[in-house]
Enzyme design. Structure first.
Site, mmCIF file in Angstrom:
data_model
loop_
_atom_site.group_PDB
_atom_site.id
_atom_site.type_symbol
_atom_site.label_atom_id
_atom_site.label_comp_id
_atom_site.label_asym_id
_atom_site.label_seq_id
_atom_site.Cartn_x
_atom_site.Cartn_y
_atom_site.Cartn_z
ATOM 1 N N ASP A 282 0.831 -1.200 0.000
ATOM 2 C CA ASP A 282 0.000 0.000 0.000
ATOM 3 C C ASP A 282 0.868 1.254 0.000
ATOM 4 O O ASP A 282 1.770 1.403 0.832
ATOM 5 C CB ASP A 282 -0.894 -0.004 1.244
ATOM 6 C CG ASP A 282 -1.825 1.192 1.288
ATOM 7 O OD1 ASP A 282 -2.899 1.113 0.678
ATOM 8 O OD2 ASP A 282 -1.462 2.199 1.932
ATOM 9 N N TYR B 76 2.023 10.027 0.448
ATOM 10 C CA TYR B 76 3.148 9.487 1.227
ATOM 11 C C TYR B 76 4.508 9.896 0.661
ATOM 12 O O TYR B 76 5.530 9.704 1.333
ATOM 13 C CB TYR B 76 3.097 7.967 1.278
ATOM 14 C CG TYR B 76 1.864 7.377 1.917
ATOM 15 C CD1 TYR B 76 0.993 8.147 2.689
ATOM 16 C CD2 TYR B 76 1.560 6.024 1.738
ATOM 17 C CE1 TYR B 76 -0.135 7.591 3.258
ATOM 18 C CE2 TYR B 76 0.433 5.466 2.312
ATOM 19 C CZ TYR B 76 -0.413 6.250 3.062
ATOM 20 O OH TYR B 76 -1.534 5.684 3.619
ATOM 21 N N SER C 91 -11.172 5.678 0.641
ATOM 22 C CA SER C 91 -10.473 5.612 1.925
ATOM 23 C C SER C 91 -11.045 6.682 2.843
ATOM 24 O O SER C 91 -11.386 7.782 2.390
ATOM 25 C CB SER C 91 -8.969 5.828 1.726
ATOM 26 O OG SER C 91 -8.264 5.736 2.940
ATOM 27 N N SER D 168 -3.296 1.487 10.333
ATOM 28 C CA SER D 168 -2.926 1.648 11.753
ATOM 29 C C SER D 168 -3.480 0.505 12.604
ATOM 30 O O SER D 168 -4.026 0.737 13.686
ATOM 31 C CB SER D 168 -3.427 2.987 12.307
ATOM 32 O OG SER D 168 -2.862 4.067 11.619
ATOM 33 N N PRO D 169 -3.342 -0.747 12.152
ATOM 34 C CA PRO D 169 -3.944 -1.867 12.895
ATOM 35 C C PRO D 169 -3.305 -2.099 14.255
ATOM 36 O O PRO D 169 -3.901 -2.781 15.099
ATOM 37 C CB PRO D 169 -3.725 -3.058 11.963
ATOM 38 C CG PRO D 169 -2.500 -2.704 11.185
ATOM 39 C CD PRO D 169 -2.602 -1.221 10.964
ATOM 40 N N LEU D 170 -2.121 -1.538 14.470
ATOM 41 C CA LEU D 170 -1.450 -1.686 15.761
ATOM 42 C C LEU D 170 -1.510 -0.392 16.568
ATOM 43 O O LEU D 170 -0.751 -0.190 17.516
ATOM 44 C CB LEU D 170 0.003 -2.143 15.562
ATOM 45 C CG LEU D 170 0.148 -3.455 14.790
ATOM 46 C CD1 LEU D 170 1.615 -3.838 14.635
ATOM 47 C CD2 LEU D 170 -0.628 -4.589 15.474
ATOM 48 N N ASN E 58 5.001 -9.535 12.161
ATOM 49 C CA ASN E 58 3.639 -9.185 11.739
ATOM 50 C C ASN E 58 3.074 -10.203 10.755
ATOM 51 O O ASN E 58 1.851 -10.342 10.640
ATOM 52 C CB ASN E 58 3.616 -7.792 11.106
ATOM 53 C CG ASN E 58 3.823 -6.679 12.106
ATOM 54 O OD1 ASN E 58 3.705 -6.877 13.309
ATOM 55 N ND2 ASN E 58 4.135 -5.490 11.612
#
Length: 279
Positions: A50, A55, A143, A192-194, A245
């Site tokens: 991604d 970015y 998004s 931002s899954p963590l 991960n």
């Protein structure tokens, strides 16, 4: 099945797209650091990468893909149109510039990074549809869209909206959106899954993982992967974290453990589990 093959073959099916369920996020990584991280991720087995115009790392991501022995066709590449570029001609021009930076003729998925006030959504979607017709983009999505905004995007598009990428982790729930995505065959890509580094220090999650020899971060990623239609995209810079991960396909959380992870964020898992058909 090895972890590497599990990463490649575990997918979320969404309106004709097969999206690798574990992706690799690159936000806030640039230059050689980004290139090296993506190269490592591809070596470890990630097949969903991604990036975004915002970015400022599309060139680095493209270099990593070019340097990798992994066949391009095996990599699901996602980039995003900056909200400032939402006008019809800007979508066309900047997406082609993204392809040039990536060194690719096609991206697998193009998202509108967030709702934009620069142009009506219909205009943006029409441009994305044109890019698909031209073969520059395989699939499109959005998004940071709410349920209502996602409904609008689906209604306006001539082609399927296959994904909505939003923040989703144990402390930030997306119950209504996830329910809508499951019902409408849309992938909920979890960025931002963590929780920006908060998850690894959570003793409650670590306790759940202890039985499996897994960390708090691995428990959070497994919790996401076991939910229908969800594809987490953790970001990591070091090989150690990139590998850790990915090491989440050799255990499974019980229904009670899924509920316990949800309750860390004060979620009501029982209600959601019933709605999602998990019980």
């Amino acid at each position: 099945m090895s972890d590497a093959s599990a990463i490649a073959t575990t997918t979320v099916s969404a309106r004709g797209a097969e999206i690798p369920a574990l992706g690799f996020g690159t936000a806030r990584m640039t230059g050689d650091d980004c290139r090296q991280a993506v190269e490592t991720a591809l070596e470890v087995g990630y097949r969903h990468v991604d990036t975004a115009q915002m970015y400022d790392n599309e060139r680095a991501v493209g270099e990593a893909i070019a340097n990798s022995p992994v066949d391009r066709e095996a990599i699901f590449v996602v980039t995003k149109v900056h909200p400032d570029n939402a006008a019809f001609d800007d979508v066309l021009e900047t997406t082609r510039a993204s392809l040039e930076r990536l060194g690719l003729s096609t991206v697998d998925l193009l998202l509108l990074h967030a709702p934009s006030d620069r142009a009506p959504l219909e205009e943006t979607i029409d441009a994305m549809n044109e890019l698909q017709a031209d073969g520059a983009v395989d699939h499109i999505g959005v998004s940071n869209f709410s349920v209502g905004q996602l409904e609008d995007a689906i209604a306006l598009s001539q082609t399927p909206i296959v994904a909505n990428q939003v923040k989703y982790h144990p402390y930030h729930h997306q119950d209504d959106l996830l329910e809508y995505c499951v019902e409408n065959d849309v992938c909920l890509t979890a960025y931002s899954p963590l929780a920006e580094g908060a998850v690894p220090g959570d003793d409650r999650l670590a306790e759940i993982g202890a039985e499996y020899g897994k960390s708090a971060a691995q428990v959070a990623l497994r919790w996401l992967l076991q939910q229908p239609s969800v594809a987490p995209i953790p970001k990591a810079a070091s090989r150690e974290h990139i590998e850790a991960n990915a090491d989440v396909f050799d255990f499974e959380l019980s229904e009670e453990e899924m509920a316990a992870v949800t309750e860390v964020g004060d979620g009501v898992w029982d209600r959601l589990a019933v709605k999602l058909g998990l019980r």
